[in-house]
Design a protein around this motif. Structure first.
Motif, PDB file in Angstrom:
ATOM      1  N   GLN A  82       0.845  -1.196   0.000  1.00  0.00           N
ATOM      2  CA  GLN A  82       0.000   0.000   0.000  1.00  0.00           C
ATOM      3  C   GLN A  82       0.874   1.238   0.000  1.00  0.00           C
ATOM      4  OE1 GLN A  82      -2.880   0.143   3.143  1.00  0.00           O
ATOM      5  NE2 GLN A  82      -3.260  -2.042   3.080  1.00  0.00           N
ATOM      6  N   GLY A  83       0.242   2.369  -0.180  1.00  0.00           N
ATOM      7  CA  GLY A  83       0.952   3.636  -0.098  1.00  0.00           C
ATOM      8  C   GLY A  83       1.440   4.118  -1.445  1.00  0.00           C
ATOM      9  N   PRO A  84       2.101   5.265  -1.447  1.00  0.00           N
ATOM     10  CA  PRO A  84       2.548   5.847  -2.717  1.00  0.00           C
ATOM     11  C   PRO A  84       3.627   5.020  -3.414  1.00  0.00           C
ATOM     12  CG  PRO A  84       3.309   7.164  -0.852  1.00  0.00           C
ATOM     13  CD  PRO A  84       2.403   6.112  -0.312  1.00  0.00           C
ATOM     14  N   ALA A  85       4.404   4.276  -2.669  1.00  0.00           N
ATOM     15  CA  ALA A  85       5.474   3.463  -3.275  1.00  0.00           C
ATOM     16  C   ALA A  85       5.118   1.983  -3.206  1.00  0.00           C
ATOM     17  CB  ALA A  85       6.790   3.731  -2.570  1.00  0.00           C
ATOM     18  N   ALA A  86       3.865   1.648  -3.503  1.00  0.00           N
ATOM     19  CA  ALA A  86       3.422   0.255  -3.410  1.00  0.00           C
ATOM     20  C   ALA A  86       4.191  -0.624  -4.390  1.00  0.00           C
ATOM     21  CB  ALA A  86       1.924   0.160  -3.683  1.00  0.00           C
ATOM     22  N   ASP A  87       4.638  -1.763  -3.901  1.00  0.00           N
ATOM     23  CA  ASP A  87       5.336  -2.782  -4.685  1.00  0.00           C
ATOM     24  C   ASP A  87       6.644  -2.294  -5.305  1.00  0.00           C
ATOM     25  OD1 ASP A  87       3.442  -4.732  -4.107  1.00  0.00           O
ATOM     26  OD2 ASP A  87       2.176  -4.133  -5.773  1.00  0.00           O
ATOM     27  N   LEU A  95      10.983   2.039   5.838  1.00  0.00           N
ATOM     28  CA  LEU A  95       9.844   1.171   6.170  1.00  0.00           C
ATOM     29  C   LEU A  95       9.067   1.713   7.356  1.00  0.00           C
ATOM     30  CD1 LEU A  95       8.237  -1.436   5.759  1.00  0.00           C
ATOM     31  CD2 LEU A  95       9.883  -2.584   7.231  1.00  0.00           C
ATOM     32  N   GLN A  96       9.755   2.124   8.404  1.00  0.00           N
ATOM     33  CA  GLN A  96       9.065   2.578   9.611  1.00  0.00           C
ATOM     34  C   GLN A  96       8.204   3.802   9.323  1.00  0.00           C
ATOM     35  OE1 GLN A  96      11.535   2.968  13.059  1.00  0.00           O
ATOM     36  NE2 GLN A  96       9.962   3.969  14.261  1.00  0.00           N
ATOM     37  N   GLU A  97       8.728   4.780   8.599  1.00  0.00           N
ATOM     38  CA  GLU A  97       7.952   5.986   8.287  1.00  0.00           C
ATOM     39  C   GLU A  97       6.746   5.665   7.413  1.00  0.00           C
ATOM     40  OE1 GLU A  97      10.584   8.762   6.491  1.00  0.00           O
ATOM     41  OE2 GLU A  97      11.956   8.765   8.200  1.00  0.00           O
ATOM     42  N   ALA A  98       6.933   4.777   6.434  1.00  0.00           N
ATOM     43  CA  ALA A  98       5.832   4.429   5.535  1.00  0.00           C
ATOM     44  C   ALA A  98       4.712   3.717   6.282  1.00  0.00           C
ATOM     45  CB  ALA A  98       6.351   3.566   4.388  1.00  0.00           C
ATOM     46  N   VAL A  99       5.069   2.798   7.187  1.00  0.00           N
ATOM     47  CA  VAL A  99       4.052   2.065   7.946  1.00  0.00           C
ATOM     48  C   VAL A  99       3.374   2.985   8.956  1.00  0.00           C
ATOM     49  CG1 VAL A  99       3.687   0.151   9.546  1.00  0.00           C
ATOM     50  CG2 VAL A  99       5.139  -0.161   7.549  1.00  0.00           C
ATOM     51  N   THR A 130      10.946  -3.476  13.066  1.00  0.00           N
ATOM     52  CA  THR A 130      10.648  -2.157  12.510  1.00  0.00           C
ATOM     53  C   THR A 130       9.143  -1.902  12.502  1.00  0.00           C
ATOM     54  OG1 THR A 130      12.615  -2.297  11.122  1.00  0.00           O
ATOM     55  CG2 THR A 130      10.960  -0.680  10.496  1.00  0.00           C
ATOM     56  N   LEU A 131       8.355  -2.927  12.176  1.00  0.00           N
ATOM     57  CA  LEU A 131       6.897  -2.776  12.169  1.00  0.00           C
ATOM     58  C   LEU A 131       6.371  -2.501  13.575  1.00  0.00           C
ATOM     59  CD1 LEU A 131       5.954  -5.584   9.649  1.00  0.00           C
ATOM     60  CD2 LEU A 131       5.790  -3.122   9.297  1.00  0.00           C
ATOM     61  N   GLN A 132       6.901  -3.182  14.567  1.00  0.00           N
ATOM     62  CA  GLN A 132       6.463  -2.925  15.939  1.00  0.00           C
ATOM     63  C   GLN A 132       6.871  -1.526  16.380  1.00  0.00           C
ATOM     64  OE1 GLN A 132       7.909  -6.327  18.138  1.00  0.00           O
ATOM     65  NE2 GLN A 132       5.950  -7.368  17.909  1.00  0.00           N
ATOM     66  N   ALA A 133       8.051  -1.077  15.960  1.00  0.00           N
ATOM     67  CA  ALA A 133       8.484   0.285  16.290  1.00  0.00           C
ATOM     68  C   ALA A 133       7.611   1.323  15.600  1.00  0.00           C
ATOM     69  CB  ALA A 133       9.945   0.476  15.894  1.00  0.00           C
ATOM     70  N   ALA A 134       7.026   0.964  14.457  1.00  0.00           N
ATOM     71  CA  ALA A 134       6.144   1.881  13.731  1.00  0.00           C
ATOM     72  C   ALA A 134       4.759   1.968  14.360  1.00  0.00           C
ATOM     73  CB  ALA A 134       6.028   1.443  12.276  1.00  0.00           C
ATOM     74  N   GLY A 135       4.477   1.103  15.324  1.00  0.00           N
ATOM     75  CA  GLY A 135       3.193   1.171  16.014  1.00  0.00           C
ATOM     76  C   GLY A 135       2.225   0.050  15.696  1.00  0.00           C
ATOM     77  N   ALA A 136       2.681  -0.984  14.992  1.00  0.00           N
ATOM     78  CA  ALA A 136       1.794  -2.115  14.698  1.00  0.00           C
ATOM     79  C   ALA A 136       1.585  -2.911  15.982  1.00  0.00           C
ATOM     80  CB  ALA A 136       2.401  -2.997  13.614  1.00  0.00           C
TER      81      ALA A 136
END
Length: 153
Positions: A82-87, A95-99, A130-136
Protein backbone atom coordinates in the motif's frame (compact mmCIF):
# COMPACT_ATOMS: atom_id res chain seq x y z
CA UNK A 1 -54.61 34.50 -67.88
CA UNK A 2 -51.69 32.30 -68.41
CA UNK A 3 -52.06 28.74 -67.46
CA UNK A 4 -50.24 27.78 -64.39
CA UNK A 5 -47.38 25.48 -64.90
CA UNK A 6 -47.88 22.20 -63.22
CA UNK A 7 -45.96 22.01 -59.99
CA UNK A 8 -43.29 19.44 -59.86
CA UNK A 9 -43.56 17.15 -56.98
CA UNK A 10 -40.39 16.54 -55.16
CA UNK A 11 -39.77 12.93 -54.51
CA UNK A 12 -40.13 12.10 -50.84
CA UNK A 13 -36.88 11.53 -49.08
CA UNK A 14 -36.67 8.16 -47.54
CA UNK A 15 -34.84 7.69 -44.29
CA UNK A 16 -31.69 5.63 -44.29
CA UNK A 17 -32.40 2.18 -43.05
CA UNK A 18 -28.72 1.29 -42.69
CA UNK A 19 -26.60 1.67 -39.60
CA UNK A 20 -23.04 2.75 -40.11
CA UNK A 21 -21.02 0.38 -37.88
CA UNK A 22 -17.57 1.72 -38.75
CA UNK A 23 -17.41 4.09 -35.72
CA UNK A 24 -18.44 1.22 -33.42
CA UNK A 25 -15.68 -0.96 -34.85
CA UNK A 26 -13.16 1.83 -34.30
CA UNK A 27 -14.19 2.20 -30.69
CA UNK A 28 -13.99 -1.56 -30.14
CA UNK A 29 -10.49 -1.71 -31.62
CA UNK A 30 -9.32 1.14 -29.39
CA UNK A 31 -10.76 -0.60 -26.33
CA UNK A 32 -9.12 -3.85 -27.35
CA UNK A 33 -5.74 -2.15 -27.61
CA UNK A 34 -6.21 -0.44 -24.24
CA UNK A 35 -7.06 -3.74 -22.53
CA UNK A 36 -4.16 -5.52 -24.21
CA UNK A 37 -1.73 -2.89 -22.95
CA UNK A 38 -3.10 -2.61 -19.42
CA UNK A 39 -3.69 -6.32 -18.70
CA UNK A 40 -0.01 -7.15 -18.05
CA UNK A 41 0.27 -4.10 -15.79
CA UNK A 42 -2.54 -5.28 -13.51
CA UNK A 43 -0.51 -8.22 -12.21
CA UNK A 44 2.15 -6.49 -10.19
CA UNK A 45 3.98 -7.52 -7.12
CA UNK A 46 7.09 -9.10 -5.81
CA UNK A 47 7.66 -12.77 -6.47
CA UNK A 48 8.51 -14.59 -3.25
CA UNK A 49 8.74 -18.26 -2.46
CA UNK A 50 6.84 -18.47 0.83
CA UNK A 51 7.74 -21.07 3.41
CA UNK A 52 5.22 -23.87 3.89
CA UNK A 53 3.62 -24.35 7.29
CA UNK A 54 0.51 -25.91 8.73
CA UNK A 55 -1.28 -22.90 10.13
CA UNK A 56 -4.92 -22.10 10.62
CA UNK A 57 -6.40 -19.53 8.23
CA UNK A 58 -7.20 -16.12 9.67
CA UNK A 59 -10.73 -15.35 10.68
CA UNK A 60 -12.92 -13.42 8.27
CA UNK A 61 -12.76 -10.22 10.33
CA UNK A 62 -9.06 -9.80 9.58
CA UNK A 63 -9.45 -10.87 5.97
CA UNK A 64 -12.28 -8.36 5.34
CA UNK A 65 -10.11 -5.25 5.62
CA UNK A 66 -7.06 -4.57 3.48
CA UNK A 67 -4.01 -5.53 5.59
CA UNK A 68 -0.59 -3.94 5.35
CA UNK A 69 1.75 -6.55 3.89
CA UNK A 70 5.52 -6.10 4.07
CA UNK A 71 7.39 -8.37 1.66
CA UNK A 72 11.02 -9.34 2.17
CA UNK A 73 12.24 -10.80 -1.13
CA UNK A 74 15.06 -13.27 -1.69
CA UNK A 75 17.59 -10.48 -2.31
CA UNK A 76 16.57 -8.67 0.90
CA UNK A 77 14.52 -5.92 -0.74
CA UNK A 78 11.60 -4.72 1.39
CA UNK A 79 8.32 -3.62 -0.25
CA UNK A 80 4.86 -2.56 0.93
CA UNK A 81 1.54 -3.43 -0.71
CA UNK A 82 0.00 0.00 0.00
CA UNK A 83 0.95 3.64 -0.10
CA UNK A 84 2.55 5.85 -2.72
CA UNK A 85 5.47 3.46 -3.28
CA UNK A 86 3.42 0.25 -3.41
CA UNK A 87 5.34 -2.78 -4.69
CA UNK A 88 8.57 -0.86 -5.15
CA UNK A 89 11.66 -1.54 -3.02
CA UNK A 90 11.97 0.84 -0.10
CA UNK A 91 15.31 2.41 0.79
CA UNK A 92 16.80 1.30 4.12
CA UNK A 93 15.11 3.05 7.03
CA UNK A 94 12.02 4.11 5.06
CA UNK A 95 9.84 1.17 6.17
CA UNK A 96 9.06 2.58 9.61
CA UNK A 97 7.95 5.99 8.29
CA UNK A 98 5.83 4.43 5.53
CA UNK A 99 4.05 2.07 7.95
CA UNK A 100 3.51 4.85 10.50
CA UNK A 101 1.81 6.91 7.79
CA UNK A 102 -0.44 3.96 6.84
CA UNK A 103 -1.31 3.18 10.47
CA UNK A 104 -2.14 6.83 11.20
CA UNK A 105 -5.50 6.39 9.46
CA UNK A 106 -6.43 3.16 11.26
CA UNK A 107 -4.11 1.90 14.01
CA UNK A 108 -5.91 -1.46 14.11
CA UNK A 109 -5.04 -2.35 10.50
CA UNK A 110 -3.62 -5.88 10.40
CA UNK A 111 0.09 -6.03 9.53
CA UNK A 112 1.74 -9.09 7.97
CA UNK A 113 5.21 -10.05 6.79
CA UNK A 114 5.77 -12.18 3.68
CA UNK A 115 9.33 -13.43 3.87
CA UNK A 116 10.85 -15.49 1.07
CA UNK A 117 11.79 -18.93 2.31
CA UNK A 118 15.41 -18.42 1.26
CA UNK A 119 15.92 -14.98 2.83
CA UNK A 120 18.04 -14.72 5.97
CA UNK A 121 15.98 -15.09 9.12
CA UNK A 122 17.51 -11.93 10.54
CA UNK A 123 16.11 -9.80 7.73
CA UNK A 124 12.56 -10.98 8.46
CA UNK A 125 13.07 -10.33 12.18
CA UNK A 126 14.44 -6.85 11.40
CA UNK A 127 11.29 -6.11 9.39
CA UNK A 128 9.09 -7.33 12.25
CA UNK A 129 10.97 -5.18 14.82
CA UNK A 130 10.65 -2.16 12.51
CA UNK A 131 6.90 -2.78 12.17
CA UNK A 132 6.46 -2.93 15.94
CA UNK A 133 8.48 0.29 16.29
CA UNK A 134 6.14 1.88 13.73
CA UNK A 135 3.19 1.17 16.01
CA UNK A 136 1.79 -2.12 14.70
CA UNK A 137 0.10 -3.79 17.68
CA UNK A 138 0.49 -7.29 16.19
CA UNK A 139 2.56 -8.58 13.32
CA UNK A 140 1.65 -11.83 11.57
CA UNK A 141 3.56 -14.04 9.16
CA UNK A 142 2.17 -15.21 5.81
CA UNK A 143 2.92 -18.77 4.73
CA UNK A 144 1.77 -21.19 2.06
CA UNK A 145 0.00 -24.40 3.07
CA UNK A 146 2.22 -27.48 2.77
CA UNK A 147 1.89 -29.75 -0.27
CA UNK A 148 0.04 -32.99 0.33
CA UNK A 149 3.19 -34.97 -0.62
CA UNK A 150 5.29 -33.06 1.95
CA UNK A 151 2.72 -33.53 4.72
CA UNK A 152 3.17 -37.32 4.88
CA UNK A 153 6.86 -37.18 5.85
Amino acid sequence: MPAQAPRRRRPKRRGMSEINVVPFIDVMLVLLIIFMVTAPLLHQGVEVDLPRAQAQPLDEALQAEEPIVVTVSRDGAVTLNQGPAADTPLPPGALQEAVQALLAGDPETPVFVRGDRFVRYGEVVDAMVTLQAAGAPRVGLITDPPDEAEGSG
